[in-house]
Enzyme design. Structure first.
Site, PDB file in Angstrom:
ATOM      1  N   ASP A   1     -41.110 -76.812 -10.343  1.00  0.00           N
ATOM      2  CA  ASP A   1     -39.872 -76.369 -10.708  1.00  0.00           C
ATOM      3  C   ASP A   1     -39.706 -75.630 -11.932  1.00  0.00           C
ATOM      4  O   ASP A   1     -40.090 -76.009 -13.133  1.00  0.00           O
ATOM      5  CB  ASP A   1     -38.831 -77.713 -10.786  1.00  0.00           C
ATOM      6  CG  ASP A   1     -37.294 -77.362 -10.688  1.00  0.00           C
ATOM      7  OD1 ASP A   1     -37.013 -77.063  -9.695  1.00  0.00           O
ATOM      8  OD2 ASP A   1     -36.925 -77.574 -11.699  1.00  0.00           O
TER       9      ASP A   1
ATOM     10  N   GLU B   1     -42.212 -71.738  -8.659  1.00  0.00           N
ATOM     11  CA  GLU B   1     -40.880 -71.460  -8.084  1.00  0.00           C
ATOM     12  C   GLU B   1     -40.204 -71.084  -9.343  1.00  0.00           C
ATOM     13  O   GLU B   1     -39.314 -71.434 -10.082  1.00  0.00           O
ATOM     14  CB  GLU B   1     -40.082 -72.849  -7.994  1.00  0.00           C
ATOM     15  CG  GLU B   1     -38.569 -72.778  -7.437  1.00  0.00           C
ATOM     16  CD  GLU B   1     -37.542 -72.983  -8.260  1.00  0.00           C
ATOM     17  OE1 GLU B   1     -37.834 -73.681  -9.513  1.00  0.00           O
ATOM     18  OE2 GLU B   1     -36.476 -73.041  -7.632  1.00  0.00           O
TER      19      GLU B   1
END
Lengths: 684, 684
Positions: free
Chosen positions: A413, A442
């Site tokens: 993330d 990401e």
């Protein structure tokens, strides 16, 4: 090709290296360099930022190496690729061969192990080959070569002294005698000197006197196949109860796996499964106050039950998780976890290690913000704190913990909000013990930062695919990814949607638009993914102009009816089957675009030249979800080895329909009410 | 732009550097790196082969540096160019500024000294700027910023502790107090916090805590102006008596200088002036036996009178040479000598240092050959012999000797047949003492070797220009040289002919062809040269298909009548005057080609944007020496800032003729019986 038998040469310094240039006499005169290189070795490929980073390959790939190698004068050169496999102690070598047209030396090695490979290039003067070539020319010109034969004998003597084994040594000594002393006339001896047996012996045994090595050792990181080819499915385990009023468990999620496997997915990716924070928990639709029973965002990690190595109690226990992972494995899938390095106000680290967070002048810890926005349910870590060693190792240990529970893939993330140096270290550290681990970055940020994360070690990357909707945008972006430098290190994973991104194209185009994007994602990229709900064409935004979903699953539990008539399951099954059957769709850098006379229809080719099983696909996709479009597409006949005017049959792998085409220009019509595109294979 | 005052930072290791990654605990766990970089600095430009070699610039140029610089998160960064001038002991700095569109940081420095410059890039987080920007956003959003003001005060305190001088220290301390303790409400203090005076003070005094340096130091070699812009004239001093039966002297050559200066040349280049070998001397037209009185090839260097530091007795003495050099200097020209590292059989080195040559098995030394060809009047040196140090230093000392006699330019004969390592060393060695020395590489070999010689230090290079005769060939070659990587390090010197190269185009095209090639050489390249006889359009080859001259001056003395009616002197004078008057013709990488509808007429532009004196030239050259050609040329109106339909006047600097043109497409007709081309300047 000559390969000297010395297996661990000590590389010489290069022209530009400082140690080659530091000898001075007492009066300050600079002496010539002690061991200058004899040969120039330049532009060794593949190389990423001049060897600062590793290029990426997949197990079973061949590493194709090329180099510019040359020296002064007219001598014949020889060269080799020198490489070290992941756990090998010694260097191995493979010949490099000169290609006159490109003026390049090329060679390769099969990458038969995952992990870190090192390689470089060596070159040397082929003294015997040079002597022999000149001898031939002189003989052809009718010149007396008696002296040349004695020079050749000297070379053979040198090789003889080097050989330890009796037979070869004797054989070489005999050759030297024959060149020197035979009673035959020089032209008889010359014929012997050109004997190919002597050439073979000398190639094997004459050690180079000017072995020169490239001034860098370059690296290749080799991943397992799943790093390049996989279909991902993102699902919230808490939404798998089938009842929006009941928090799902891993047992529920386990039951949902069969359908995911039937759809043909390889990776099941779960948003964070850890205890969700209670303090400042977000309510439905990202409101500031949670109502009782609101589950909160799973990215607000940490609660009374623990932090990044704990399980949200409502999902079950670690044993339940282990059972879930085992079930996925039995179905041929693997589980990917979210690795989100941030803490809710209730994370145990805030109490145990307040020094790992940012302190404010009033002694409080600092929540996340991007002024003027505040994220009071999230506390960022201070990666540069005084106790950095322990913080970084604790972050690493989270990964090791989940690896020990069967997780071999992590979706990371927002890595661009943590230091590059941390990622470089932690990925290396994990890969040193577990080279099979896959990290998906990401990072939706500026291109250079996305690329840098891929360079420093991320296996795969989220991309801008979601925002590329026109033919021109798609072609430009895909050419950048598959034909230019990123092809060496950045593996795009084309998510058609995510919990954060519902693109206007899907909002406006509805179900036909979902089918277009699905087909594009799965045929343009060997890595693609869907976030659950895509198959039901869920497309209502939070508000006009927003890419957030209304009733976002990030803040509430969803129940979905997978049997709904609008389901895209049939499309997904069909696409994943075609992807598994066609090698061309499993590779990344084999994509070319071809002319379509209507820019609403994108026309492209994926090809694989695997020995024995060539695979050539032509895709035509109607980017207009609202209207039927037609066009003339231009088939690359030369590349397909088709005659300019010969009829040929193309079969649509989506529908089984067959069309007889002829020549380059052929007609295509696509109606979004029927099919979003063609996936055509040429039948011969 | 913030520039920390610490002038000699210790650079931090970069992500990829090994020292950043070698800490392990006793159980083998790898600890986080000790001093990892906080910031990524990539793609610093200009850089040649990642800093292995220096890029080239000219005194007075500005060095424009750019870089990719970024880190994680949202902090504001600052960066600087750090550089060291040739004899400077310390680094100096100049700010780098961020350009959002290119996502690059750029800056520059004026190169005000010749010699070797070093530069790199530093970056750091602008903590105060970041804090200030966030404060502004929060104030704009009406948020309470009391805590932020205390955080700002901490930053000011940190800067205060660092300042040694009383006034500044006191001033900073007062700012800190005001942010912390002022009785005013926080929004009053916030206004003070945003005061530009405080920003200026903090920018100057807050030391970076994460200063990161690029992982390479890059180099720029700066030459004097003559390295980029010069007209060369090659002449054999022995042919300057005006009488083919009398060997010319330096006194004769001195008298010839006035005409060369009048023609507008800057450099007079002499083939070797050393004693010519007698043994195996070549006769006229390169025959194997010399007749009595044949002077032999001056490249067969060395005789009873000495070797490479001696003067051929028939030319005169070293004093005569000194007078010749002084005369050239008085006329504004300099003298270039040939540096040909090979020996005639009579060179003293064959007796004094037989170990510097190649020995054969019968004890003889080895003459030059390229089988089956033999060059028995020339012995090559063995640059890798056991006594290499002394040989290389002796070769260097030849250069030092002639430098001490006023020679500052050397045309190096066949450098590609001597080791690259030798050239790298000897050029560096000479340049360390005499940075003004110019080396011209005469290497007609494969492109990569020519380029490598330029990289390792040669100032200028002979080129393939002589063999590029069509519009397409010229455009492709010039774009490679002026727009692609060679522009950074390879300075082409366009010789229209040499004693070795009489191209078929000149043989067949006669005088008009000579005028075309002269105009092309002098307008396509700021460096060009003629070998004497060109101005008389001498074009008879040794035999059909040969590029050698009949009665080649390499083997006999020539007498020429410079007043012959076919003389091109007028063309040469005119061209050299235009070159001196127009800055655009003095630069190398300012060339663009534009469309001509007839490919026998080449159309191109040279431009200089010097402040206050923009200079824009359009050249149209008829490549057909036999026939008049006409065409429509396409003027780049946008680049010239001309309206699409506005008339404008172009003046031909060759003839003074003026034409009124309008719009992009304009008519050109060129008749080889009149002029070979136009050199047009736009009159506004």
């Amino acid at each position: 090709m000559a390969v000297p038998s010395s297996s661990s040469p000590s590389p010489r310094p290069t022209l530009s290296s400082p140690q080659a240039r530091t000898r001075r006499t007492s009066n300050g005169t600079q002496l010539p360099p002690r061991k200058p290189p004899h040969i120039a070795i330049e532009c060794v490929s593949p190389s990423l930022d001049d060897g600062r980073w590793a290029v990426k390959r997949i197990l079973g790939d061949s590493l194709e190496v090329s180099a510019d190698i040359f020296k002064d004068g007219h001598d014949i050169l020889a060269a080799r690729l020198r490489y070290k496999a992941p756990s090998a102690a010694d260097w191995q070598t493979a010949p490099l061969v000169f290609d006159y047209d490109s003026d390049r030396w090329t060679g390769g090695v099969a990458l038969d192990a995952i992990g870190s490979w090192t390689f470089t290039v060596d070159a040397w003067t082929d003294r015997f080959g040079t002597w022999r070539a000149q001898l031939e020319k002189k003989i052809d010109a009718g010149q007396d070569v008696s002296l040349e034969l004695l020079e050749g004998a000297e070379l053979v003597d040198t090789a003889t002294h080097r050989v330890r084994f009796g037979d070869t040594r004797r054989e070489l000594a005999q050759w030297a005698s024959r060149l020197k002393y035979a009673s035959a006339a020089w032209h008889e001896r010359a014929r012997e000197a050109l004997d190919l047996k002597l050439l073979a012996l000398m190639t094997q045994h004459l050690a180079p006197d000017d072995l020169t090595s490239y001034d860098r050792e370059l690296r290749v990181w080799v991943d397992r196949e799943r790093a390049r080819f996989a279909a991902w499915y993102e699902m919230f385990p808490r939404s798998q109860s089938g009842d929006a009023s009941r928090h799902g468990t891993f047992a529920d999620a386990e039951r949902a796996l069969a359908r995911v496997a039937e759809l043909g997915f390889d990776v099941v990716y779960l948003p964070p499964i850890h205890p969700v924070g209670v303090t400042n928990r977000k309510g439905r639709d990202n409101t500031l106050t949670a109502a009782p029973g609101d589950p909160g965002s799973p990215w607000a990690i940490g609660g009374p039950a623990g932090g990044h190595t704990a399980i949200e109690p409502q999902l079950g226990t670690i044993d339940d998780f282990d059972r879930f992972v085992a079930a996925a494995h039995r179905l041929g899938m693997e589980v990917a976890l979210d690795y989100a390095l941030q803490c809710s106000p209730d994370h145990p680290w805030l109490r145990e290690h307040p020094d790992w967070f940012f302190a404010r002048p009033d002694g409080s810890l600092k929540y996340a913000e991007n002024p003027p926005k505040k994220y009071e349910d999230i506390y960022p870590l201070d990666f540069w704190c005084a106790d950095r060693d322990n913080l970084w190792m604790a972050c690493r240990d989270i990964l090791l913990f989940w690896i020990s529970h069967g997780v071999h893939t992590f979706r990371v993330d927002n890595p661009h909000t943590k230091p590059f140096a941390f990622w470089h270290w932690v990925i290396d550290e994990i890969h040193a013990r577990h080279p099979e681990i896959i990290f998906l970055s990401e990072a939706f940020t500026r291109p250079k930062r996305m690329k840098h994360l891929a360079k420093l070690g991320f296996t795969q990357s989220y991309t801008y695919f979601t925002w590329r909707t026109t033919a021109r945008e798609l072609q430009e972006y895909l050419e950048e990814l598959t034909q230019r430098p990123p092809r060496e290190y950045l593996r795009p994973n084309f998510f058609a949607n995510t919990p954060d991104i519902l693109h206007a194209y899907l909002q406006q185009g509805g179900r036909p638009a979902f089918r277009v994007r699905l087909l594009l994602a799965g045929t343009l990229s060997p890595l693609f993914g869907l976030y659950s709900g895509f198959e039901l064409a869920e497309n209502v935004p939070l508000k006009p102009g927003s890419e957030e979903y209304v009733h976002s699953e990030k803040y509430e539990i969803k129940a979905r009816d997978w049997r709904a008539p609008e389901s895209l399951d049939r499309d997904i099954v069909r696409l994943n089957r075609i992807r598994r059957d066609n090698r061309a769709l499993q590779l990344a850098d084999n994509l070319t675009f071809h002319r379509s006379e209507n820019d609403r229809i994108l026309f492209y080719r994926k090809t694989s030249a695997d020995v024995g099983a060539p695979n050539d696909l032509l895709m035509a996709v109607n980017l207009d979800p609202a209207r039927a479009q037609d066009t003339m597409v231009h088939v690359p006949l030369d590349a397909l080895r088709l005659g300019a005017d010969t009829p040929f049959v193309v079969e649509d792998l989506l529908t089984g329909a067959r069309y007889t085409w002829r020549g380059s220009r052929n007609y295509v019509r696509l109606d979004p009410r029927e099919e979003p595109g063609h996936v055509l294979i040429v039948r011969r």
